[in-house]
Scaffold this motif. Structure first.
Motif, mmCIF file in Angstrom:
data_model
loop_
_atom_site.group_PDB
_atom_site.id
_atom_site.type_symbol
_atom_site.label_atom_id
_atom_site.label_comp_id
_atom_site.label_asym_id
_atom_site.label_seq_id
_atom_site.Cartn_x
_atom_site.Cartn_y
_atom_site.Cartn_z
ATOM 1 N N HIS A 1 2.326 -7.650 -1.118
ATOM 2 C CA HIS A 1 3.246 -6.998 -0.185
ATOM 3 C C HIS A 1 4.001 -7.999 0.677
ATOM 4 C CE1 HIS A 1 1.690 -3.134 -1.395
ATOM 5 N NE2 HIS A 1 0.461 -3.593 -1.204
ATOM 6 N N TYR B 1 -2.273 -10.542 7.016
ATOM 7 C CA TYR B 1 -3.210 -9.423 7.235
ATOM 8 C C TYR B 1 -2.467 -8.161 7.644
ATOM 9 C CZ TYR B 1 -7.278 -12.434 6.764
ATOM 10 O OH TYR B 1 -8.234 -13.277 6.266
ATOM 11 N N MET B 2 -1.429 -8.314 8.480
ATOM 12 C CA MET B 2 -0.705 -7.136 8.989
ATOM 13 C C MET B 2 0.064 -6.428 7.874
ATOM 14 S SD MET B 2 0.690 -8.838 12.520
ATOM 15 C CE MET B 2 1.626 -7.438 13.119
ATOM 16 N N VAL B 3 0.630 -7.190 6.954
ATOM 17 C CA VAL B 3 1.444 -6.598 5.889
ATOM 18 C C VAL B 3 0.558 -6.147 4.720
ATOM 19 C CG1 VAL B 3 3.318 -7.036 4.251
ATOM 20 C CG2 VAL B 3 3.500 -7.888 6.605
ATOM 21 N N GLU B 4 -0.414 -6.965 4.345
ATOM 22 C CA GLU B 4 -1.305 -6.549 3.254
ATOM 23 C C GLU B 4 -2.217 -5.399 3.701
ATOM 24 O OE1 GLU B 4 -1.147 -7.633 0.107
ATOM 25 O OE2 GLU B 4 0.485 -8.993 0.670
ATOM 26 N N GLY B 5 -2.551 -5.372 4.984
ATOM 27 C CA GLY B 5 -3.473 -4.354 5.500
ATOM 28 C C GLY B 5 -4.924 -4.786 5.426
ATOM 29 N N ARG C 1 4.765 -2.526 6.642
ATOM 30 C CA ARG C 1 5.243 -2.779 5.280
ATOM 31 C C ARG C 1 6.751 -2.946 5.158
ATOM 32 N NH1 ARG C 1 0.922 -1.052 1.766
ATOM 33 N NH2 ARG C 1 -0.574 -2.680 2.322
ATOM 34 N N PRO D 1 -0.912 -0.636 8.372
ATOM 35 C CA PRO D 1 -0.256 -1.887 7.984
ATOM 36 C C PRO D 1 1.257 -1.801 8.221
ATOM 37 C CG PRO D 1 -1.166 -0.760 6.041
ATOM 38 C CD PRO D 1 -1.518 0.057 7.232
ATOM 39 N N ASN E 1 -9.628 -4.791 7.978
ATOM 40 C CA ASN E 1 -8.620 -3.852 7.458
ATOM 41 C C ASN E 1 -7.853 -3.242 8.615
ATOM 42 O OD1 ASN E 1 -8.663 -2.689 4.380
ATOM 43 N ND2 ASN E 1 -10.538 -3.801 4.925
ATOM 44 N N PHE E 2 -6.594 -2.859 8.350
ATOM 45 C CA PHE E 2 -5.782 -2.162 9.351
ATOM 46 C C PHE E 2 -5.487 -0.740 8.891
ATOM 47 C CE2 PHE E 2 -4.602 -6.585 10.436
ATOM 48 C CZ PHE E 2 -5.014 -6.551 11.752
ATOM 49 N N LEU F 1 -2.300 -1.784 15.434
ATOM 50 C CA LEU F 1 -2.429 -1.589 13.985
ATOM 51 C C LEU F 1 -3.753 -0.941 13.570
ATOM 52 C CD1 LEU F 1 0.062 -3.518 14.084
ATOM 53 C CD2 LEU F 1 -0.737 -4.452 11.917
#
Ligand code: CP3
Length: 348
Positions: free
Chosen positions: A163, A151-155, A101, A99, A95-96, A84
């Motif tokens: 999200h 964290y992965m989906v929000e980024g 989504r 992300p 931050n990623f 990611l």
């Protein structure tokens, strides 16, 4: 026998004094940490270099009489290994670049190879165990599937969880697919730490508390329970205690205790005596001084340590900790005051 106080307390066996370790006991409040991070280049360089991760893990143990060491690493190593693109934005946090989504994004993810992409973590564990030489037990850790997914989906960090909550309500099957992948990855990751020598493990469910009670059961607790069920014994055959920490999890302690975990981490929004009444002797309890107490004077810190110890009482199964991590602004002398107060005021 101070070296096994922590493991004895996690097993709810009698101890000479209450053991203490602190979430984020290594980190930016220590000048020696800031200096090493500067030399290494970045936080991720520290995590990915076993010698440096070992050195940072040991830094707080040289200053304070802590009863546990915690592996220096991060919960976001797993999404980083999934590709990611983790980076840290100063003042903003993790931050990623990529992300996750949509259900399509989720379908493309695969479980990271523990040796190829995360081998630096068990390598650090082996090195730390060798350096500790049996004097202090080592705690391994991972993030909960729900917390990693946020964290992965929000980024990155979020105040609204816009999200991930939209995904949860619009496409629950897709989110379950992500949680299943993360639960399998976290279990393999913790088992790699255990095989390398981690003597207890903690699952950090930092964002479980933002869920409704039914969503917490469905999307966070279920997957933590699966991980608990998949953990393997230590190389010597002994059971490795698992600590579940859901920040904001006070309303759900009974169901957390029923997962088969050995201890619950408490944040500061519940009194530890009330928590003990509710879960009884089923699990050990870890906590739960307000982390902001470290901004107060040492004599005030000492009084409040005494209050937490009195509330827990003289039962087996207490591990002293903060309700969340040490913050960068804290004066290290105040951490010393806390640790010494725990040992002095709890002597049996
Ligand atoms: O407790 C310890 O001493 C072990 C090390 C540890 C770190 N992160 C080091 C770290 C542990 C256990 C974690 C877990 C972690 N990481 C969590 C769960 C625990 C919690 O605090 O609820 C979460 C949510 C993360 C994700 C993460 N990593 C965040 C939110 C941050 C902070 C960003 C910031 O600037 O405040 C990080 C970076 C991080 N992890 C630092 C440390 C010491 C700071 C890095 C630096 O700037 O040097």
């Amino acid at each position: 026998m101070s070296h096994d106080r922590l493991l004895r307390a996690l097993r709810r066996e009698p101890v000479d004094v209450t053991p203490v370790w602190l979430m984020r006991q290594a980190g930016r409040y220590l000048p020696e940490y800031r200096k090493l991070r500067e030399q290494a280049g970045s936080f991720l360089d520290l995590c990915q270099n076993p010698e440096l991760a070992c050195e940072v893990t040991l830094q707080p143990l040289r200053r304070f009489e802590l009863d546990g060491a915690i592996l220096f690493s991060d919960i976001l190593t797993i999404p980083e290994a999934m590709g990611l693109g983790l980076h840290f934005v100063p003042g903003e946090g993790p931050n990623f670049h990529h992300p996750v989504r949509t259900p399509d994004d989720i379908a493309k993810l695969t479980m990271p190879d523990m040796e190829d992409s995360l081998g630096y973590v068990p390598a650090a564990v082996r090195l730390i165990r060798r350096e500790l030489d049996g004097k202090t037990p080592l705690i391994g850790f991972a993030g909960s599937p729900w917390t990693l997914a946020t964290y992965m989906v929000e980024g990155g960090p979020s105040k609204t969880y816009q999200h991930i909550k939209a995904l949860m309500y619009n496409a629950p099957e897709a989110l379950h697919q992500l949680m299943d992948l993360l639960a399998r990855s976290v279990a393999a990751y913790l088992n790699a730490q255990i095989a390398a020598g981690a003597q207890a493990v903690q699952i950090f469910d930092t964002w479980g508390g933002v869920l409704t009670p039914s969503a917490y059961r469905e999307f966070s607790l279920t997957y933590m329970q699966r991980i608990v069920e998949q953990l393997e014994p230590a190389p010597d055959g002994s059971t490795v205690p698992v600590i579940l920490f859901t920040k904001g999890g006070g309303p759900w302690l009974e169901s957390m205790a029923a997962t088969g975990c050995h201890a619950l981490g408490l944040d500061w929004t519940i009194d530890i005596d009330e928590a003990r009444e509710r879960v009884g002797d089923r699990v050990a309890l870890q906590g739960n001084l307000d982390p902001a107490m470290l901004y107060a004077r040492p004599d005030v810190i000492r009084d409040n340590v005494g209050d937490v110890l009195r509330r827990f009482g003289h039962h087996p199964g207490h591990v002293f900790n903060l309700g969340h991590g040490v913050t960068p602004q804290v004066n290290p002398d105040h951490v010393a005051a806390l640790v010494d107060a725990v040992h002095e005021l709890s002597a049996r």
